[in-house]
Design a protein around this motif. Structure first.
Motif, PDB file in Angstrom:
ATOM      1  N   LEU A 204       0.569  -1.189  -0.054  1.00 33.53           N
ATOM      2  CA  LEU A 204       0.043   0.022   0.033  1.00 33.53           C
ATOM      3  C   LEU A 204       1.024   1.376   0.157  1.00 33.53           C
ATOM      4  N   GLY A 205       0.630   1.971  -0.942  1.00 34.32           N
ATOM      5  CA  GLY A 205       1.703   3.123  -1.046  1.00 34.32           C
ATOM      6  C   GLY A 205       2.870   2.961  -1.826  1.00 34.32           C
ATOM      7  N   SER A 206       3.912   4.078  -1.904  1.00 34.05           N
ATOM      8  CA  SER A 206       5.039   4.026  -2.844  1.00 34.05           C
ATOM      9  C   SER A 206       6.178   3.989  -1.993  1.00 34.05           C
ATOM     10  N   PRO A 207       7.022   2.915  -1.835  1.00 37.66           N
ATOM     11  CA  PRO A 207       8.166   2.974  -1.096  1.00 37.66           C
ATOM     12  C   PRO A 207       9.228   4.160  -1.423  1.00 37.66           C
ATOM     13  N   PRO A 208       9.250   4.585  -2.679  1.00 35.36           N
ATOM     14  CA  PRO A 208      10.294   5.647  -2.606  1.00 35.36           C
ATOM     15  C   PRO A 208       9.842   6.834  -1.993  1.00 35.36           C
ATOM     16  N   LEU A 209       8.440   7.217  -1.886  1.00 34.40           N
ATOM     17  CA  LEU A 209       7.952   8.339  -1.260  1.00 34.40           C
ATOM     18  C   LEU A 209       8.275   8.188   0.303  1.00 34.40           C
ATOM     19  N   MET A 210       8.139   7.108   0.848  1.00 33.05           N
ATOM     20  CA  MET A 210       8.281   6.945   2.254  1.00 33.05           C
ATOM     21  C   MET A 210       9.798   7.350   2.515  1.00 33.05           C
ATOM     22  N   GLY A 211      10.727   6.746   1.676  1.00 36.54           N
ATOM     23  CA  GLY A 211      12.168   7.380   1.806  1.00 36.54           C
ATOM     24  C   GLY A 211      12.203   8.877   1.778  1.00 36.54           C
ATOM     25  N   LEU A 212      11.674   9.355   0.609  1.00 34.78           N
ATOM     26  CA  LEU A 212      11.579  10.734   0.458  1.00 34.78           C
ATOM     27  C   LEU A 212      11.222  11.634   1.813  1.00 34.78           C
ATOM     28  N   LEU A 213      10.078  11.105   2.315  1.00 37.02           N
ATOM     29  CA  LEU A 213       9.439  11.729   3.456  1.00 37.02           C
ATOM     30  C   LEU A 213      10.356  11.724   4.551  1.00 37.02           C
ATOM     31  N   LYS A 214      11.199  10.641   4.746  1.00 36.89           N
ATOM     32  CA  LYS A 214      12.142  10.738   5.986  1.00 36.89           C
ATOM     33  C   LYS A 214      13.165  11.418   5.708  1.00 36.89           C
ATOM     34  N   VAL A 215      13.760  11.637   4.310  1.00 36.06           N
ATOM     35  CA  VAL A 215      14.869  12.415   3.909  1.00 36.06           C
ATOM     36  C   VAL A 215      14.593  13.960   4.170  1.00 36.06           C
ATOM     37  N   LEU A 216      13.384  14.253   3.608  1.00 34.90           N
ATOM     38  CA  LEU A 216      13.017  15.662   3.385  1.00 34.90           C
ATOM     39  C   LEU A 216      12.319  16.208   4.930  1.00 34.90           C
ATOM     40  N   LYS A 217      11.612  15.381   5.487  1.00 31.71           N
ATOM     41  CA  LYS A 217      11.021  15.654   6.827  1.00 31.71           C
ATOM     42  C   LYS A 217      10.170  17.324   6.845  1.00 31.71           C
ATOM     43  N   PRO A 218       9.307  17.242   5.826  1.00 28.47           N
ATOM     44  CA  PRO A 218       8.467  18.427   5.501  1.00 28.47           C
ATOM     45  C   PRO A 218       7.522  18.656   6.739  1.00 28.47           C
ATOM     46  N   ASP A 219       6.895  19.777   6.967  1.00 32.86           N
ATOM     47  CA  ASP A 219       6.217  20.148   7.996  1.00 32.86           C
ATOM     48  C   ASP A 219       4.553  19.484   7.450  1.00 32.86           C
ATOM     49  N   TRP A 220       4.163  19.451   6.165  1.00 33.05           N
ATOM     50  CA  TRP A 220       2.977  18.746   5.681  1.00 33.05           C
ATOM     51  C   TRP A 220       3.346  18.031   4.646  1.00 33.05           C
ATOM     52  N   TRP A 221       2.677  16.852   4.492  1.00 32.98           N
ATOM     53  CA  TRP A 221       2.517  15.969   3.229  1.00 32.98           C
ATOM     54  C   TRP A 221       1.034  15.599   2.943  1.00 32.98           C
ATOM     55  N   PHE A 222       0.643  16.224   1.491  1.00 30.47           N
ATOM     56  CA  PHE A 222      -0.662  15.895   1.141  1.00 30.47           C
ATOM     57  C   PHE A 222      -0.587  14.984   0.202  1.00 30.47           C
ATOM     58  N   SER A 223      -1.496  14.084  -0.062  1.00 29.52           N
ATOM     59  CA  SER A 223      -1.810  12.852  -1.007  1.00 29.52           C
ATOM     60  C   SER A 223      -3.235  12.726  -1.511  1.00 29.52           C
ATOM     61  N   ALA A 224      -3.598  11.749  -2.296  1.00 30.76           N
ATOM     62  CA  ALA A 224      -4.912  11.431  -2.872  1.00 30.76           C
ATOM     63  C   ALA A 224      -5.163   9.964  -3.157  1.00 30.76           C
ATOM     64  N   HIS A 225      -5.346   9.646  -4.354  1.00 34.56           N
ATOM     65  CA  HIS A 225      -5.149   8.510  -5.051  1.00 34.56           C
ATOM     66  C   HIS A 225      -6.126   7.378  -4.343  1.00 34.56           C
ATOM     67  N   LEU A 226      -6.237   7.088  -3.124  1.00 34.00           N
ATOM     68  CA  LEU A 226      -6.942   6.127  -2.609  1.00 34.00           C
ATOM     69  C   LEU A 226      -8.401   6.396  -2.095  1.00 34.00           C
ATOM     70  N   HIS A 227      -8.779   7.648  -2.496  1.00 31.45           N
ATOM     71  CA  HIS A 227     -10.216   7.830  -2.512  1.00 31.45           C
ATOM     72  C   HIS A 227     -10.742   7.592  -1.069  1.00 31.45           C
ATOM     73  N   VAL A 228      -9.899   8.151   0.019  1.00 30.64           N
ATOM     74  CA  VAL A 228     -10.339   8.228   1.473  1.00 30.64           C
ATOM     75  C   VAL A 228      -9.585   9.299   2.096  1.00 30.64           C
ATOM     76  N   ARG A 229     -10.397   9.826   3.015  1.00 32.47           N
ATOM     77  CA  ARG A 229      -9.517  10.785   3.725  1.00 32.47           C
ATOM     78  C   ARG A 229      -8.718   9.897   5.109  1.00 32.47           C
ATOM     79  N   PHE A 230      -7.721  10.357   5.176  1.00 33.84           N
ATOM     80  CA  PHE A 230      -6.874   9.792   6.338  1.00 33.84           C
ATOM     81  C   PHE A 230      -5.702  10.770   6.704  1.00 33.84           C
ATOM     82  N   THR A 231      -5.626  10.853   8.127  1.00 32.27           N
ATOM     83  CA  THR A 231      -4.568  11.771   8.749  1.00 32.27           C
ATOM     84  C   THR A 231      -3.470  10.806   9.488  1.00 32.27           C
ATOM     85  N   GLY A 232      -2.152  11.445   9.572  1.00 28.35           N
ATOM     86  CA  GLY A 232      -1.020  10.522  10.176  1.00 28.35           C
ATOM     87  C   GLY A 232      -0.330  11.815  10.561  1.00 28.35           C
TER      88      GLY A 232
END
Length: 493
Positions: A204-232
């Motif tokens: 579920l989801g993209s492995p490279p994007l999780m790697g990117l998230l851990k490298v960049l550590k942005p304040d916010w990350w926004f996504s779509a695609h799976l057609h459901v609201r989810f926060t984390g």
């Protein structure tokens, strides 16, 4: 700055802008910026529909064309990335980013800009391991296979984005792999029980994007695609390795598209018929049966920081497709020049560091299947530091040496293709290949060659103020005579 985030657009621009207007009137505020997280569907005419990977009955013109032709105007600055149901030929024209329509800006296949000083990075498309390490080889006219692979994320773009120094916001269509373990997983599985199998297998989801998230550590990350609201929330100093998920459950949820170029069997060779939904099926999504493969990401040192994750649904009644948040801004140097826009309008500028990354990695941009080997991280960062010096000296206000340049000082909207009814030839054919002056202008600003859609030798325009629109012509046939010309449409910039 008040920012509205929208999940999958699916061409429903009128409904999205109307909903925002209703929220503004109800709660007495003004939205400064709209961010759309993919499946935007920027269809200029019916030929663009032939470049969208979806069954014929799902190919709908949507609302975008009325903004493209000037019949309507986007009421606020809108930033867009691409998903897996797009007008791929048009988005390729603006690979480096550009105005899709007045006040609607595409971040490109990967990109980073600043809005009132807030750094917003984004990557278009979805992950498929088989295409991740390839170059951008797809060319018009697309086959059934290349129509899909063109929106598959490339390592080249993930590598480039990883060299940024902590943008405030990152936008992706896909979810980062494992992000479901950083929120209310029970709630997610109640809403989407067919996710169990993919969660259990780590698909579920993209492995490279999780790697990117851990490298960049942005304040916010926004996504779509799976057609459901989810926060984390991802705490970067915590042990955030995904744990084993629930037992595997097949996901027969959606409409499969048979890829004529793949020798696949089983579920990837299913028909295009829509199955009747059951309790383990998603009745509203279209999935193209993408194969997900694990991509190893080297560990990175972490610091005390949190990334807030928000995924949103698609634009439909009674769906959670939009969220409005407040983003702190910092003072930005005032615009130079005589013609200053409305002082209340947000200021869109190029990000100097991203321009440096683009220059540094341009030699590695491949338009064939073979992706040349890219430099290691230490060498890459040194290259970016060198190119940043060039950007500071040659882009933006040279007296300020901050590299800031307003996007509209380089790129202005230009209608390369006609609107509905003006198609050249059969509407059921794919569109001709256009050179987009915005890409020409961007490459000229950075003094790099245009590998995306170089004009034929006789074309002399290099400025948004040129009097003639680009000539449609097939890729890599610059020595041939152009087949015709198209005039610019008279609309605002």
């Amino acid at each position: 700055m008040k920012v509205a985030i929208e999940g999958c657009c699916h061409g429903q621009l009128n409904a999205i802008y109307k909903h925002i207007a209703e929220l503004e009137a109800k709660d007495n505020y003004k939205v400064d910026l709209l961010i759309c997280c993919g499946d935007f569907q920027a269809m200029r005419n019916r030929q663009d529909l032939q470049c969208m990977a979806a069954p014929e009955k799902y190919r709908d013109m949507g609302d975008f064309h009325s903004y493209y032709t000037g019949e309507r105007t986007a009421p606020m600055l809108t930033l867009v990335i691409g998903g897996n149901h797009e007008a791929s030929a048009y988005l390729w024209e603006l690979y480096h980013g550009g105005w899709l329509a007045p006040n609607i800006y595409f971040l490109g296949h990967a990109g980073c800009v600043q809005v009132n000083g807030v750094r917003i990075a984004g990557t278009s498309g979805i992950f498929k391991g088989n295409d991740f390490h390839q170059g951008h080889w797809e060319k018009l006219p697309y086959t059934s296979g290349s129509m899909r692979s063109i929106y598959h994320v490339r390592e080249y773009n993930i590598k480039r984005l990883s060299l940024l120094s902590s943008p405030n916001i990152v936008i992706s269509h896909d979810w980062p792999q494992g992000i479901e373990h950083h929120g209310d997983l029970r709630y997610l599985l109640q809403r989407k029980p067919f996710f169990r199998g993919d969660i259990a297998s780590g698909q579920l989801g993209s492995p490279p994007l999780m790697g990117l998230l851990k490298v960049l550590k942005p304040d916010w990350w926004f996504s779509a695609h799976l057609h459901v609201r989810f926060t984390g929330s991802v705490l970067h100093d915590a042990d955030d390795q995904p744990t084993a998920g629930p037992p595997t459950v097949e996901n027969p949820d959606e409409i499969s598209i048979e890829d004529e170029d793949d020798d696949t069997t089983s579920k990837e060779a299913n028909t295009l018929q829509t199955p009747q939904p059951t309790e383990d099926q998603n009745p509203d999504e279209i999935v193209l049966d993408e194969e997900i493969e694990t991509v190893a990401t080297p560990p990175k040192p972490v610091i005390q920081r949190e990334t807030k994750f928000i995924a949103l649904d698609k634009c439909l009644p009674r769906r959670q497709f939009l969220e409005v948040i407040d983003i702190p801004t910092t003072p930005v140097r005032p615009r130079s020049g005589k013609d200053k826009p409305d002082s209340n309008a947000p200021r869109l500028t190029f990000d100097p560091e991203w321009l440096a990354v683009t220059r540094a990695f341009h030699p590695f941009l491949s338009t064939t299947r073979h992706q040349p080997r890219m430099p290691d991280e230490e060498q890459a960062r040194e290259m970016v530091r060198t190119e940043l010096e060039w950007v500071l000296a040659n882009v933006g206000d040279k007296a300020e040496r901050d590299g800031l340049r307003d996007v509209d000082e380089c790129q202005v909207f230009w209608a390369t293709a006609p609107g509905p009814g003006g198609e050249q030839g059969d509407k059921s054919n794919q569109p001709p290949w256009y050179t987009n002056p915005q890409t020409v202008a961007f490459c000229a600003m950075l003094e790099i060659d245009n590998k995306i859609n170089p004009p034929p030798p006789q074309a002399t325009y290099s400025s948004p103020d040129a009097k003639e629109n680009p000539t449609p012509h097939p890729p890599h046939q610059e020595k041939e005579s152009p087949s015709g010309t198209s005039k610019p449409l008279s609309m605002g910039s």
